[in-house]
Design an enzyme around this catalytic site. Structure first.
Site, PDB file in Angstrom:
ATOM      1  N   GLU A  33       3.482  13.019  -4.493  1.00  0.00           N
ATOM      2  CA  GLU A  33       2.929  12.998  -3.142  1.00  0.00           C
ATOM      3  C   GLU A  33       3.821  13.817  -2.207  1.00  0.00           C
ATOM      4  O   GLU A  33       5.027  13.591  -2.139  1.00  0.00           O
ATOM      5  CB  GLU A  33       2.836  11.562  -2.628  1.00  0.00           C
ATOM      6  CG  GLU A  33       2.173  11.487  -1.262  1.00  0.00           C
ATOM      7  CD  GLU A  33       1.922  10.057  -0.804  1.00  0.00           C
ATOM      8  OE1 GLU A  33       2.867   9.254  -0.837  1.00  0.00           O
ATOM      9  OE2 GLU A  33       0.772   9.755  -0.407  1.00  0.00           O
ATOM     10  N   GLU A  53       0.866  -1.179   0.000  1.00  0.00           N
ATOM     11  CA  GLU A  53       0.000   0.000   0.000  1.00  0.00           C
ATOM     12  C   GLU A  53       0.901   1.227   0.000  1.00  0.00           C
ATOM     13  O   GLU A  53       1.701   1.416   0.920  1.00  0.00           O
ATOM     14  CB  GLU A  53      -0.885   0.024   1.257  1.00  0.00           C
ATOM     15  CG  GLU A  53      -2.085  -0.897   1.162  1.00  0.00           C
ATOM     16  CD  GLU A  53      -2.978  -0.629  -0.032  1.00  0.00           C
ATOM     17  OE1 GLU A  53      -3.025   0.525  -0.513  1.00  0.00           O
ATOM     18  OE2 GLU A  53      -3.601  -1.588  -0.501  1.00  0.00           O
ATOM     19  N   CYS A  95      -1.934   8.725   3.208  1.00  0.00           N
ATOM     20  CA  CYS A  95      -1.904   8.412   1.771  1.00  0.00           C
ATOM     21  C   CYS A  95      -3.262   8.697   1.159  1.00  0.00           C
ATOM     22  O   CYS A  95      -3.380   8.814  -0.053  1.00  0.00           O
ATOM     23  CB  CYS A  95      -1.470   6.974   1.537  1.00  0.00           C
ATOM     24  SG  CYS A  95      -2.480   5.782   2.372  1.00  0.00           S
TER      25      CYS A  95
HETATM   26  C1  UN1 Z   1      -7.567   6.597   6.501  1.00  0.00           C
HETATM   27  O1  UN1 Z   1      -7.580   7.548   5.715  1.00  0.00           O
HETATM   28  O2  UN1 Z   1      -8.402   6.478   7.413  1.00  0.00           O
HETATM   29  O3  UN1 Z   1      -1.149   5.308   5.181  1.00  0.00           O
HETATM   30  C2  UN1 Z   1      -6.596   5.491   6.408  1.00  0.00           C
HETATM   31  C3  UN1 Z   1      -2.282   5.766   4.977  1.00  0.00           C
HETATM   32  C4  UN1 Z   1      -3.365   4.793   4.633  1.00  0.00           C
HETATM   33  C5  UN1 Z   1      -4.428   4.702   5.657  1.00  0.00           C
HETATM   34  C6  UN1 Z   1      -5.428   5.776   5.539  1.00  0.00           C
HETATM   35  N1  UN1 Z   1      -2.774   3.487   4.432  1.00  0.00           N
HETATM   36  O4  UN1 Z   1      -2.483   6.952   5.055  1.00  0.00           O
END
Ligand code: UN1
Length: 483
Positions: free
Chosen positions: A382, A249, A283
């Site tokens: 990002e 992820e 993210c």
């Molecule tokens: C959220 O927005 O509640 O690392 C979770 C991150 C994502 C999780 C976001 N994997 O920001």
């Protein structure tokens, strides 16, 4: 100061290298504690311990797995205020967000406790005829390397470790070095709740040593990673030689489209929460707000007013709405991108600098650029900070084209009252998470999470679908036509 130890094979073990000093980003004079670092040899011992524990845990009854995960969930929920405070102190998100995240972590364990009971296969007839049947059954994978980022120090470890255990796997857990406090607390809770030795091992330490050992050691069957695209790519390239199962992820560059017919107050709230909550360090954060002409002036004015009034400060102060950046490195990245935006010709309308604060911390002001072109670096890369760009679009169709014009595909939001546009958007947004009249960030714990394009690789996390990554399928043919 006592050093918090790593957990290997049920024993708390001394640091192999210089301990990590865990510093509060809201106040750098506040040292939370010292945490052990493992080396390659300790990481290998942790993997061996997990391997040795695997047959017994894979054979544990679903009641035993339920009891462990449910017990962990109960303990986390009972201590949510204290754990949330620790989280905010070491990571810098506000106390409200810290406590909400701790609560979410507890709920995730409870959810996957139930999933352990529900794990089911299928029974089919066979085209071969009477007396034949085919079963499709799920089995655990083995040892899972869990590599987690600093921005959700409880929720992300929870949503990887809980399903790994629910389906009978063992875990070697390497948290980000900026947030060892939450990781250590979680390991303690697992032990208190009765986690058998070796089933979960904690190896705090560097990516180059501990992380790389998990990625390359033959004893690790699968890796679940959340972090940057760059690290994700490097992990995939190194892990594929060992044919490891991968769940990665990574980043996002998430758009929020605001159409002429949007509920203005809700659109502003979606933008503020998405762009600035958790200091933009998600993210799923909103980094591009794409606005159509009929609402542009009103939306811009209301957004600026709300952003200007945001209370930036110490994460542990209850009035704070936005805490600091997590560390000096992230603060510098934010400031560097602001300089890039100015150089590219974007117009800075708010923030753009460090935020004055009573304490010595990594404070940055909420930052808004306008006149941003989607080709600019600030609209493509990002940033992972509270920096958002306003872009213009003629109409919904152009807004969607801009939204989709990105290498990423994690989350996208649309603010509208039009059912037609909402329906089109949910079908055509090139993302894993489509949010209608809701912020791009902030997800539920009972449904899958993940993205499209460069944001994600491999299986989905969370929800019942988490089972797909944490199990492998066995197909069993039975012929009952025997005498
Ligand atoms: C959220 O927005 O509640 O690392 C979770 C991150 C994502 C999780 C976001 N994997 O920001």
């Amino acid at each position: 100061m006592a050093v918090h130890k790593n957990l290997i094979d049920g024993e708390w073990v001394e640091s192999a290298g210089a301990p990590i000093r865990n510093v509060n980003p809201s106040d750098v004079t506040d040292v939370i504690g010292e945490y052990a670092t493992a080396d390659r040899a300790q990481a290998l011992r942790a993997i061996e311990a997990a391997r040795a524990a695997f047959p017994r845990w894979a054979g544990a009854s679903i009641q035993q797995r339920f009891d462990l995960l449910d017990g962990v969930g109960t303990r986390i929920l009972a201590r949510a205020a204290e754990l949330g405070r620790l989280l905010s102190r070491e990571e810098g998100k506000t106390l409200r967000e810290g406590i909400a995240e701790a609560t979410r972590a507890g709920q995730i364990f409870k959810f996957h406790a139930g999933q352990a009971l529900r794990a089911a296969g299928e029974l089919l007839d066979s085209p071969r005829g009477a007396g034949w049947s085919v079963q499709v059954q799920r089995e655990p994978i083995g040892v899972i390397g869990v590599i987690t980022p600093w921005n959700f120090p409880l929720a992300i470890p929870a949503w990887k470790i809980a399903p790994a255990l629910a389906y009978g796997n063992c875990v070697v857990f390497k948290p980000a070095s900026l947030v060892p406090g939450c990781a250590h607390a979680l390991a303690e809770i697992l032990v208190e709740a009765g986690c058998p030795r070796g089933v979960v091992n904690l190896v705090m330490g560097g990516g180059g040593s501990v992380g790389d050992t998990l990625v390359t050691a033959p004893g690790v069957d699968a890796l679940s990673f959340t972090g940057s695209v760059e690290t994700g790519r490097a992990i995939a390239a190194r892990a594929i030689g060992g044919m490891k199962r991968l769940q990665l992820e990574m980043g996002g560059k998430n758009p929020l489209i605001v159409l002429d017919d949007a509920d203005l107050d809700n659109a502003v709230e979606c933008a503020i929460q998405g762009a600035f909550y958790s200091t933009g360090q998600r993210c799923t954060a909103t980094s591009r707000i794409i606005v159509t002409p009929g609402i542009h002036a009103r939306f811009r004015e209301a957004l600026l007013a709300r952003a200007r009034a945001l209370v930036v400060g110490d994460a542990l102060d209850e009035r704070t709405e936005m805490g600091p950046a997590v560390d000096a490195g992230q603060l510098q990245t934010d400031l560097d991108y602001i300089a890039v935006g100015l150089k590219e010709g974007a117009r800075l309308v708010l923030g753009g600098a460090r935020h004055p604060a009573p304490r010595e911390g990594f404070y940055i002001a909420p930052t808004i650029f306008e006149d941003v072109d989607n080709g600019m670096r600030i609209a493509r890369e990002e940033i992972f900070g509270p920096v958002v760009s306003l872009l213009r679009a003629r109409d919904y169709e152009e807004a969607l084209a801009i939204a989709n014009d990105t290498p990423f595909g994690l989350s996208a939001g649309l603010c509208t009252r039009s059912l037609k546009h909402a329906d089109h958007f949910r079908r055509h947004a090139q993302v894993g998470l489509a949010m209608i009249n809701a912020p791009t960030a902030g997800v539920d714990y009972h449904v899958p999470f993940g993205g499209a394009k460069a944001s994600s690789y491999g299986w989905r996390e969370q929800g019942p679908q988490a089972m797909e990554f944490y199990t492998r399928i066995k197909t069993i043919y039975t012929n009952a036509n025997v005498r």
